[in-house]
Design an enzyme around this catalytic site. Sequence first.
Site, PDB file in Angstrom:
ATOM      1  N   GLY A  53      -1.417 -14.760  14.609  1.00  0.00           N
ATOM      2  CA  GLY A  53      -0.124 -14.501  13.970  1.00  0.00           C
ATOM      3  C   GLY A  53       0.848 -15.617  14.283  1.00  0.00           C
ATOM      4  O   GLY A  53       0.630 -16.395  15.212  1.00  0.00           O
ATOM      5  N   CYS A  80      -6.547 -15.780  18.949  1.00  0.00           N
ATOM      6  CA  CYS A  80      -5.321 -16.587  19.020  1.00  0.00           C
ATOM      7  C   CYS A  80      -4.144 -15.744  19.512  1.00  0.00           C
ATOM      8  O   CYS A  80      -4.131 -15.333  20.663  1.00  0.00           O
ATOM      9  CB  CYS A  80      -5.071 -17.227  17.650  1.00  0.00           C
ATOM     10  SG  CYS A  80      -3.914 -18.593  17.731  1.00  0.00           S
ATOM     11  N   HIS A 167     -10.349 -19.907  16.080  1.00  0.00           N
ATOM     12  CA  HIS A 167     -10.510 -18.974  14.963  1.00  0.00           C
ATOM     13  C   HIS A 167     -11.984 -18.895  14.549  1.00  0.00           C
ATOM     14  O   HIS A 167     -12.456 -19.749  13.799  1.00  0.00           O
ATOM     15  CB  HIS A 167      -9.644 -19.421  13.781  1.00  0.00           C
ATOM     16  CG  HIS A 167      -8.191 -19.201  14.038  1.00  0.00           C
ATOM     17  ND1 HIS A 167      -7.555 -18.027  13.730  1.00  0.00           N
ATOM     18  CD2 HIS A 167      -7.269 -19.978  14.627  1.00  0.00           C
ATOM     19  CE1 HIS A 167      -6.289 -18.099  14.100  1.00  0.00           C
ATOM     20  NE2 HIS A 167      -6.087 -19.273  14.649  1.00  0.00           N
ATOM     21  N   SER A 221     -10.105  -4.829 -19.016  1.00  0.00           N
ATOM     22  CA  SER A 221      -9.320  -6.015 -19.353  1.00  0.00           C
ATOM     23  C   SER A 221     -10.210  -7.150 -19.826  1.00  0.00           C
ATOM     24  O   SER A 221      -9.733  -8.150 -20.347  1.00  0.00           O
ATOM     25  CB  SER A 221      -8.564  -6.465 -18.113  1.00  0.00           C
ATOM     26  OG  SER A 221      -9.496  -6.899 -17.138  1.00  0.00           O
ATOM     27  N   GLY A 222     -11.511  -6.998 -19.593  1.00  0.00           N
ATOM     28  CA  GLY A 222     -12.401  -8.121 -19.872  1.00  0.00           C
ATOM     29  C   GLY A 222     -12.780  -8.827 -18.577  1.00  0.00           C
ATOM     30  O   GLY A 222     -13.654  -9.667 -18.555  1.00  0.00           O
ATOM     31  N   GLY A 223     -12.108  -8.489 -17.481  1.00  0.00           N
ATOM     32  CA  GLY A 223     -12.397  -9.109 -16.192  1.00  0.00           C
ATOM     33  C   GLY A 223     -13.504  -8.372 -15.438  1.00  0.00           C
ATOM     34  O   GLY A 223     -13.949  -7.301 -15.851  1.00  0.00           O
ATOM     35  N   VAL A 224     -13.921  -8.980 -14.318  1.00  0.00           N
ATOM     36  CA  VAL A 224     -15.030  -8.424 -13.542  1.00  0.00           C
ATOM     37  C   VAL A 224     -14.652  -7.083 -12.899  1.00  0.00           C
ATOM     38  O   VAL A 224     -15.427  -6.121 -12.936  1.00  0.00           O
ATOM     39  CB  VAL A 224     -15.452  -9.415 -12.423  1.00  0.00           C
ATOM     40  CG1 VAL A 224     -16.564  -8.847 -11.575  1.00  0.00           C
ATOM     41  CG2 VAL A 224     -15.880 -10.734 -13.025  1.00  0.00           C
ATOM     42  N   ASP A 225     -13.441  -7.010 -12.332  1.00  0.00           N
ATOM     43  CA  ASP A 225     -13.088  -5.822 -11.553  1.00  0.00           C
ATOM     44  C   ASP A 225     -13.097  -4.545 -12.394  1.00  0.00           C
ATOM     45  O   ASP A 225     -13.686  -3.537 -12.003  1.00  0.00           O
ATOM     46  CB  ASP A 225     -11.707  -5.991 -10.904  1.00  0.00           C
ATOM     47  CG  ASP A 225     -11.661  -7.196  -9.991  1.00  0.00           C
ATOM     48  OD1 ASP A 225     -12.746  -7.655  -9.573  1.00  0.00           O
ATOM     49  OD2 ASP A 225     -10.561  -7.691  -9.698  1.00  0.00           O
ATOM     50  N   SER A 226     -12.439  -4.605 -13.544  1.00  0.00           N
ATOM     51  CA  SER A 226     -12.391  -3.368 -14.331  1.00  0.00           C
ATOM     52  C   SER A 226     -13.775  -3.027 -14.880  1.00  0.00           C
ATOM     53  O   SER A 226     -14.133  -1.854 -15.000  1.00  0.00           O
ATOM     54  CB  SER A 226     -11.344  -3.445 -15.440  1.00  0.00           C
ATOM     55  OG  SER A 226     -11.611  -4.510 -16.313  1.00  0.00           O
TER      56      SER A 226
END
Length: 510
Positions: A53, A80, A167, A221-226
């Site tokens: 942070g 960190c 990290h 929507s035409g996108g992958v997620d939907s």
Amino acid sequence: MKKVLVLDFGGQYNLLVARRVRECGVYCEIKPYSMSMADIRAFDPAAIIFTGGPATVFEADAPRLDPEIFELGLPILGICYGQQLMIQELGGSCRRAEVREYGKVELTHSGESELFYGIEPTSVYWMSHGVEVETIAPGFCAIAHTANCAFAAIENRERKLYGVQFHPEVLHTIHGTKILKNFLYRICGLGNEWTMANYASDAITECRAKIGSGSVLLALSGGVDSAVAAALLYRAVGDQLTCIFVDHGLLRKNEGDEVERAMKDTLGMNIIRVDAHERFLSKLFGVTEPERKRRIIGEEFIRVFEAEAKKIGKVDFLAQGTIYPDVVESGMGGKSNVIKSHHNVGGLPDCVDFKEIIEPLRRLFKDEVRQLGMELGLPEALVWRQPFPGPGLAIRVIGEITEEKLAVLRDADAIFREEIAKAGLDRSVNQYFAVLTDLRSVGVMGDDRTYDYTLALRAVETQDFMTADWSRLPYDLLDTVSRRIVGEVKHINRICYDITSKPPATVEWE
Ligand code: XMP
């Protein structure tokens, strides 16, 4: 299923920490560091990770923890800021480092800790800190150091408390994943059990139980997620799901048909496709300002969806393809400047009558959504499509949008994509597309003067799209693309290749 709690102290890599843990096959969730002890107990983690942070641990307003957290008897890894806080809370101290370490640093471990099991004694780690542990807390010992940092990693083996100044989640730390695996498997005793096959069957059962015999409505929507959300819900409740595909006419060449085909033919789903391109175009007429374009498209998407949903009447659930990065609350309540408003939808449809929202992907990262899509039998071409912005080609036609310009861009973009695929680069280049600029310049074709548009090609390599480097595409490939586009697509007589990285540029031009 056992799970890890990632407490977020506002570090820039907080999402990466969670992704890496999941890549090790262990389910985890990110929560703000201010999560109450009662909520932590209710979450019932098998282990806890504190992220880094930006705060300085010994300053008055630095984020703190309830020390009771160390009494839970759970293994903890502090990264960190997380390490510094743990040490300070448990009786050690921190100070400003004499030499601020930033970037790749050589680190040597003592060879005695499980955290570094199987890892070569000296290798490169990623550091980014100006504060360091000065004295360790009772019961701790140093297990790694760098030239400038005596406590680059520490442990209290008995209490399974670990701290690292570097990290492990950043890929520049060569053995970062191995270190996380050592923590998760060897120290916490967790197993590799978070797989997409398991997730799919659990999520299907969960959705079924929640939805019962109710009806569900989803906007594609035409996108992958939907598309993946739709496939999952279809598996869960079949025809109780209705999908409305709002085709705004701003998709790439043939894309609308491909989505429709994948959902209808491959999965057998019933979808309602609304051809709304004229409506969108008329709303966008004369609009040149990018953010206004976004707002209009987001708003109009909802209005079209509402109009169509009204015909269906009351539904029980409204489904959305929200994914995890959209819902993670930053530990610091992160206030950053809006560079671009990436939201695709202008809020929730207020005229659609539904009881509840259902978001079956809200715990998944993008790459997990893709794996889930494959698991559910969606075609690879759809699942592995490169990211495509919600406002579509509207933000790739610079300035005013017309039907003709969209057609020119679609054809040029299709050639670029075809050639990238032919060269076998379609997975390694993370995003690539054409942009139709509003610049016209003079050219010569045969014996004639032309005065036509300049097209820009953009290709980037990136992990998270927050930063990106321009892709060093082979000259021969660029040459082929350039010749083909100018030869085959009318109204383009000049091609440029965008060689700016993000920052200072952004991926999209608008
Ligand atoms: P920028 O241009 O901000 O793009 O560097 C980073 C990533 O975000 C995508 N992008 C959008 N996605 N709605 C979206 O859904 C938007 O308005 C939008 N603008 C940019 C962009 O394609 C890239 O993947």
